[in-house]
Design a protein around this motif. Structure first.
Motif, PDB file in Angstrom:
ATOM      1  N   MET A  18       0.867  -1.230   0.010  1.00 34.55           N
ATOM      2  CA  MET A  18       0.040  -0.096  -0.123  1.00 34.55           C
ATOM      3  C   MET A  18       0.810   1.219   0.123  1.00 34.55           C
ATOM      4  N   ASN A  19       1.436   1.518  -1.077  1.00 34.52           N
ATOM      5  CA  ASN A  19       2.183   2.864  -1.640  1.00 34.52           C
ATOM      6  C   ASN A  19       1.593   3.855  -2.087  1.00 34.52           C
ATOM      7  N   GLU A  20       0.340   3.765  -2.377  1.00 36.60           N
ATOM      8  CA  GLU A  20      -0.690   4.797  -3.030  1.00 36.60           C
ATOM      9  C   GLU A  20      -2.054   4.187  -3.021  1.00 36.60           C
ATOM     10  N   PRO A  21      -2.966   5.292  -2.996  1.00 29.68           N
ATOM     11  CA  PRO A  21      -4.538   5.083  -2.867  1.00 29.68           C
ATOM     12  C   PRO A  21      -4.730   4.005  -4.016  1.00 29.68           C
ATOM     13  N   VAL A  22      -5.816   2.963  -4.084  1.00 33.82           N
ATOM     14  CA  VAL A  22      -6.070   2.210  -4.909  1.00 33.82           C
ATOM     15  C   VAL A  22      -7.558   2.130  -4.913  1.00 33.82           C
ATOM     16  N   ASP A  23      -7.954   1.576  -6.206  1.00 34.33           N
ATOM     17  CA  ASP A  23      -9.558   1.374  -6.541  1.00 34.33           C
ATOM     18  C   ASP A  23      -9.631  -0.001  -5.807  1.00 34.33           C
ATOM     19  N   ASN A 463      -5.700   3.087  12.541  1.00 32.99           N
ATOM     20  CA  ASN A 463      -5.966   2.238  11.588  1.00 32.99           C
ATOM     21  C   ASN A 463      -4.621   1.778  11.036  1.00 32.99           C
ATOM     22  N   SER A 464      -4.223   0.440  11.069  1.00 32.69           N
ATOM     23  CA  SER A 464      -3.192  -0.309  10.386  1.00 32.69           C
ATOM     24  C   SER A 464      -3.180  -1.406   9.720  1.00 32.69           C
ATOM     25  N   LEU A 465      -2.225  -1.631   8.836  1.00 39.42           N
ATOM     26  CA  LEU A 465      -2.221  -2.811   8.142  1.00 39.42           C
ATOM     27  C   LEU A 465      -0.999  -3.715   8.395  1.00 39.42           C
ATOM     28  N   GLN A 466      -1.174  -5.257   8.456  1.00 42.94           N
ATOM     29  CA  GLN A 466      -0.137  -5.971   8.613  1.00 42.94           C
ATOM     30  C   GLN A 466      -0.006  -7.073   7.535  1.00 42.94           C
ATOM     31  N   GLN A 467       1.425  -7.477   7.141  1.00 45.26           N
ATOM     32  CA  GLN A 467       1.360  -8.464   6.232  1.00 45.26           C
ATOM     33  C   GLN A 467       0.606  -9.803   6.541  1.00 45.26           C
ATOM     34  N   SER A 468      -0.133 -10.207   5.546  1.00 43.99           N
ATOM     35  CA  SER A 468      -0.971 -11.231   5.678  1.00 43.99           C
ATOM     36  C   SER A 468      -0.979 -12.089   4.055  1.00 43.99           C
ATOM     37  N   GLU A 469      -1.165 -13.217   4.087  1.00 45.99           N
ATOM     38  CA  GLU A 469      -1.124 -14.073   3.066  1.00 45.99           C
ATOM     39  C   GLU A 469      -2.331 -15.042   2.916  1.00 45.99           C
ATOM     40  N   ALA A 539      -9.450  -7.926  10.106  1.00 45.36           N
ATOM     41  CA  ALA A 539     -10.375  -8.049   8.953  1.00 45.36           C
ATOM     42  C   ALA A 539      -9.571  -7.369   7.709  1.00 45.36           C
ATOM     43  N   ALA A 540      -9.010  -6.269   7.775  1.00 48.46           N
ATOM     44  CA  ALA A 540      -8.374  -5.333   6.821  1.00 48.46           C
ATOM     45  C   ALA A 540      -7.262  -6.357   6.043  1.00 48.46           C
ATOM     46  N   SER A 541      -6.416  -6.890   7.012  1.00 47.31           N
ATOM     47  CA  SER A 541      -5.033  -7.338   6.692  1.00 47.31           C
ATOM     48  C   SER A 541      -5.300  -8.681   5.889  1.00 47.31           C
ATOM     49  N   LYS A 645      -2.638 -17.426  -4.887  1.00 44.87           N
ATOM     50  CA  LYS A 645      -2.313 -16.664  -3.393  1.00 44.87           C
ATOM     51  C   LYS A 645      -2.380 -15.167  -3.538  1.00 44.87           C
ATOM     52  N   GLY A 646      -2.477 -14.582  -2.448  1.00 41.70           N
ATOM     53  CA  GLY A 646      -2.735 -13.161  -2.218  1.00 41.70           C
ATOM     54  C   GLY A 646      -1.890 -12.666  -1.195  1.00 41.70           C
ATOM     55  N   GLN A 647      -1.263 -11.730  -1.184  1.00 40.60           N
ATOM     56  CA  GLN A 647      -0.303 -11.136  -0.435  1.00 40.60           C
ATOM     57  C   GLN A 647      -0.419  -9.652  -0.160  1.00 40.60           C
ATOM     58  N   ILE A 648      -0.733  -9.127   0.969  1.00 39.69           N
ATOM     59  CA  ILE A 648      -0.752  -7.790   1.211  1.00 39.69           C
ATOM     60  C   ILE A 648       0.493  -7.283   2.216  1.00 39.69           C
ATOM     61  N   LYS A 649       0.890  -5.978   2.020  1.00 39.19           N
ATOM     62  CA  LYS A 649       2.098  -5.673   2.826  1.00 39.19           C
ATOM     63  C   LYS A 649       1.638  -4.277   3.099  1.00 39.19           C
ATOM     64  N   PRO A 650       1.942  -3.742   4.455  1.00 37.27           N
ATOM     65  CA  PRO A 650       1.816  -1.942   4.462  1.00 37.27           C
ATOM     66  C   PRO A 650       2.866  -1.436   3.887  1.00 37.27           C
ATOM     67  N   GLY A 651       2.686  -0.304   3.510  1.00 37.07           N
ATOM     68  CA  GLY A 651       3.464   0.680   2.788  1.00 37.07           C
ATOM     69  C   GLY A 651       3.706   2.121   3.033  1.00 37.07           C
ATOM     70  N   LYS A 652       3.774   2.958   2.026  1.00 37.88           N
ATOM     71  CA  LYS A 652       4.017   4.340   2.457  1.00 37.88           C
ATOM     72  C   LYS A 652       2.845   4.879   2.780  1.00 37.88           C
TER      73      LYS A 652
END
Length: 806
Positions: A18-23, A463-469, A539-541, A645-652
């Motif tokens: 998440m380095n920028e806003p996304v649709d 609010n925060s985001l954590q790496q998840s798979e 839920a978010a991550s 698979k899907g993988q999310i990571k926090p970013g800028k």
């Protein structure tokens, strides 16, 4: 997908940082299940008793263990005499391991074992042994009969928080979730302000009091340890187990399919887990260790007590220029966690002069750690009560005071908010509650024998985001109406918050399937690692990783049938073409790479004889309103299934924008004019937390947060004996939590919001937001009812009785 992935068979992974806003793709799906008030998919299992919790799992030849807790607050164990157990039928063994037994539980997200060593005692109730027997009853009797000899140093123990305040020291900011901060010149700004308020607030220790006690069933299959356990964060808890017992990742499996509440107390492993593992190894048979209710309260995480100084300086119109929040909390010696009371103070209101300062006191009491809404739950009691008192001093409506201090940016970091709906929450909540009709003058409304008062408080939670798979698999299933189902796998847990349900909605929407065509597999460390449940980021991550895995499947199916990601529509088990594709430079580059990959596949096939898969779109023709059954397309794949698979990571985004959920709590109370008894008559809460995944589960979380606020304001308090450190009210009979008779009708408003900076689903945490400020709203209502300010919580009748109006 890399070029190598396109050549050799693999499990493709869609990754996002998440380095920028996304649709969000939810705006383009046909099901529109996300956001609807769908009943819990696991509800029938739970109400029928078919959802197995850790203590309900049974293995052949299972034994039962009961922990033995220390009876002193400080000292050393000199000997453990088990001879008194010889005549108790069913006793197997008293298991001790002074080196590996856990001294205390671990904090959430930690990857190292908690402090180990059972021979030195740091608090009353610290586990030092486990008695194992053929039955739970025999083990219980045995644990009570064990004789322990101590070198008692209780006289040297730190047992009185008030007396230890003079010994407060700096905190270890590296191990905390907040940091000390100074902007401008706060003390001078306070001195120069025309209007000031400065108060000290005291909040007590609290316990999570989850319905399910901590429990672990441990057994070994050769050198592999398998644990059915009650934990919120499987991936990090597995690492804690590995570190505690010196095992590698292939030697530990943790399973927690259902968790009966945690509220922070199950974020990390607790002493029963290692005790069960050691006992099972020694006896070569499964061992279940289930903590009793007193043991849960004596030897798992509690919320720290605090002393908080709030100082506010403003002009005559109430515009704040100075805001100071200094906090002192407590923990065991050498433990790094401190209660982050000022988390929201950094950004909630304007003010160029700001100070947040933390100190800590070392105490010989059980471990302090994260309890639901750590920081804000108690910090906003102090801040929001002070704001209410300032509004009274200025003769300004409390909502208007907050409106005048609405910052354009985060005043502590000078960064924009991703979204901020505090004013909208206050306005919508006030209208629903009838705030404009309140009696602003304290002690002005007497109905029979009851003084009536109203109060409000703002709410906020970072609010925060954590790496998840996560993994998503579409597979042919002829038992389903549409002939296909989706299997979603991640080690994320469901602690009663609705994970099974909201994740099923996410997958169903993106894959165009009914909710009953989704099979959700959670709570097993053999599955892809997720963030776990905690911090309002679960839920978010985890949901974002599921979202991305499903998007990857969509992309793969689109390629299979000759469509593009932006022209494929999945709905009711069918594939359709919608719209037209607008190729980007990236798309052109991808097409070039695909052509190279197909050529390379041909060359590899010629040289090796391997029949590598090729894209085959000749059989799919979407000219006109034509569609194809998803089941038929999946049947063309090997083993009739397709995985990704899907993988999310926090970013800028987490640093470039202040992300938080906001809300407002309103309360009406009645205070008996003779006894001082307080009754909450009604509450309204309005909360904005991005896109809402499920209105039922979100509203339920808000109910829970508001009920937490009732408990925090009026009754919850862990009481330690200041002579020997014993926990005096270590059960649900004497540790008072709100029951049905204490909880009025609760009214929840979910304020519409969309936040593209948070994650691809645009959601935020909500349950802990509802807690933050709830207790303050009740305290402010009590003041409005009887004109008495209380600075030491909980507000019990003895604190009102001698100051009540005539």
């Amino acid at each position: 997908m890399s070029l190598l992935d396109s050549v050799l068979p693999s499990e493709p992974t869609k990754k996002m940082t998440m380095n920028e806003p996304v649709d969000s793709s939810f705006t383009n799906t046909t099901n529109n299940l996300v956001g609807k008030a769908i009943n819990r998919v696991d509800g029938p299992l739970k109400v029928s008793g078919q959802a197995p919790y850790s203590a309900e799992i049974y293995r052949d030849n299972q034994a039962y263990g009961v922990l033995v807790g220390a009876k002193i607050a400080k000292g050393h164990v000199e000997s453990i005499d088990s001879s008194a157990l010889d005549d108790i039928p069913g006793i197997i063994k008293v298991v001790t391991d002074p080196k590996h037994f856990l001294r205390n539980p671990q904090q959430g997200t930690a990857t190292k074992a908690p402090t180990q060593g059972a021979s030195e005692i740091f608090y009353h109730g610290q586990p030092i042994a486990v008695v194992v027997a053929e039955t739970f009853e025999a083990a219980t009797e045995g644990a009570q009969a064990v004789r322990v000899t101590y070198k008692d140093e209780t006289e040297q123990a730190a047992l009185d928080f008030a007396k230890e305040l003079s010994n407060a020291h700096e905190v270890n900011e590296k191990e905390g979730s907040d940091k000390n901060a100074v902007n401008g010149d706060p003390e001078q700004g306070l001195a120069d302000s025309p209007v000031t308020i400065e108060r000290f607030y005291h909040t007590p220790n609290q316990t999570s009091a989850a319905m399910e006690p901590h429990a672990t069933l441990a057994y070994w299959e050769e050198d592999k340890l398998i644990l059915y356990t009650s934990n919120q964060m499987i991936a990090s808890c597995k690492q804690q187990i590995m570190d505690a017992l010196d095992l590698n990742k292939d030697q530990v499996q943790m399973i927690a399919h259902y968790v009966g509440g945690g509220f922070g107390s199950k974020l990390g492993i607790a002493p029963e887990s290692i005790a069960a593992a050691i006992a099972a190894k020694e006896l070569d048979r499964p061992v279940l260790v289930c903590m009793t209710r007193p043991q849960v309260m004596e030897a798992t995480v509690k919320r720290s007590n605090t002393r908080q100084r709030i100082a506010i300086g403003c002009d005559e119109q109430g515009v704040i220029n100075t805001l100071i929040h200094d906090s002192i909390s407590s923990n065991l010696p050498d433990e790094g966690f401190f209660e982050p009371s000022a988390l929201s103070t950094h950004y909630l209101y304007r003010g160029e002069n700001r100070q947040v300062n933390y100190q800590q006191v070392d105490m010989n009491q059980l471990l302090s750690g994260s309890m639901r809404a750590p920081g804000e739950a108690v910090g906003m009691i102090a801040l929001e009560c002070a704001m209410d008192e300032l509004a009274t001093q200025l003769d300004i409506d409390p909502i208007e005071l907050r409106r005048r201090n609405e910052p354009e940016k985060d005043p502590s970091q000078d960064i924009p908010f991703s979204t901020r709906q505090l004013i909208a929450c206050m306005e919508q909540g006030a209208e629903r509650f009838g705030w404009s009709e309140r009696n602003a003058k304290p002690a002005s409304q007497l109905e029979g024998d009851w003084w009536i008062g109203t109060g409000m408080a703002a709410s906020s939670r970072g609010n925060s985001l954590q790496q998840s798979e996560a993994r998503a698999t579409l597979q042919v299933d002829k038992s389903k109406e549409l002939g296909v189902k989706a299997v979603i796998e991640t080690d994320m847990t469901d602690i009663g918050t609705g994970s099974y349900t909201v994740f099923s909605q996410v997958a169903a929407d993106l894959l165009g399937l009914p909710i009953d065509h989704i099979e959700m597999k959670l709570g097993d460390s053999e599955l892809p690692p997720a963030s776990g449940s905690g911090g309002s980021f679960g839920a978010a991550s985890s949901g974002s990783s599921i979202y991305l895995a499903c998007e990857q499947l969509r992309d793969m199916i689109a390629a299979k049938v000759g469509l593009y990601a932006d022209t494929i529509q999945l709905g009711n088990g069918y594939i359709k073409q919608v719209g037209t594709h607008n190729p980007s430079k990236t798309d052109t580059a991808i097409e070039t790479v695909k052509g190279q990959a197909e050529s390379l596949k041909d060359k590899i096939s010629e040289k090796t004889g391997l029949a590598l898969p090729k894209s085959d779109t000749s059989k799919y023709d979407f000219d006109g309103p034509k569609s194809y059954a998803l089941a038929e397309v999946i049947a063309d794949y090997d083993e009739q299934k397709l995985s990704a698979k899907g993988q999310i990571k926090p970013g800028k985004n987490g640093k470039s924008h202040r992300q938080a959920s906001f809300g407002a709590n309103f309360a009406e109370v009645a205070v008996h004019k003779v006894t001082g008894e307080i009754r909450v008559k009604r509450m309204t809460g309005a909360f904005a937390a991005g896109r809402i995944l499920n209105h039922n589960t979100a509203t339920s979380q808000c109910y829970g947060g508001m009920v937490f606020g009732i408990g925090s304001a009026l009754m919850e308090e862990v009481i330690h004996d200041k002579r020997d450190g014993r926990l005096c009210n270590h059960d649900l009979a004497e540790y008072h939590v709100p029951v049905n008779a204490d909880v009025p009708q609760l009214d929840v408003i979910l304020v519409e919001e969309d936040d593209p900076y948070t994650n691809p689903m645009h959601i935020k945490g909500i349950g802990e937001t509802a807690i933050s400020g709830a207790a303050a709203a009740i305290a402010n209502a009590v003041y409005n009812a009887v004109g008495v300010r209380v600075y030491e919580f909980p507000i019990t009748l003895d604190k009102l009785l001698y100051e009540m109006p005539e």
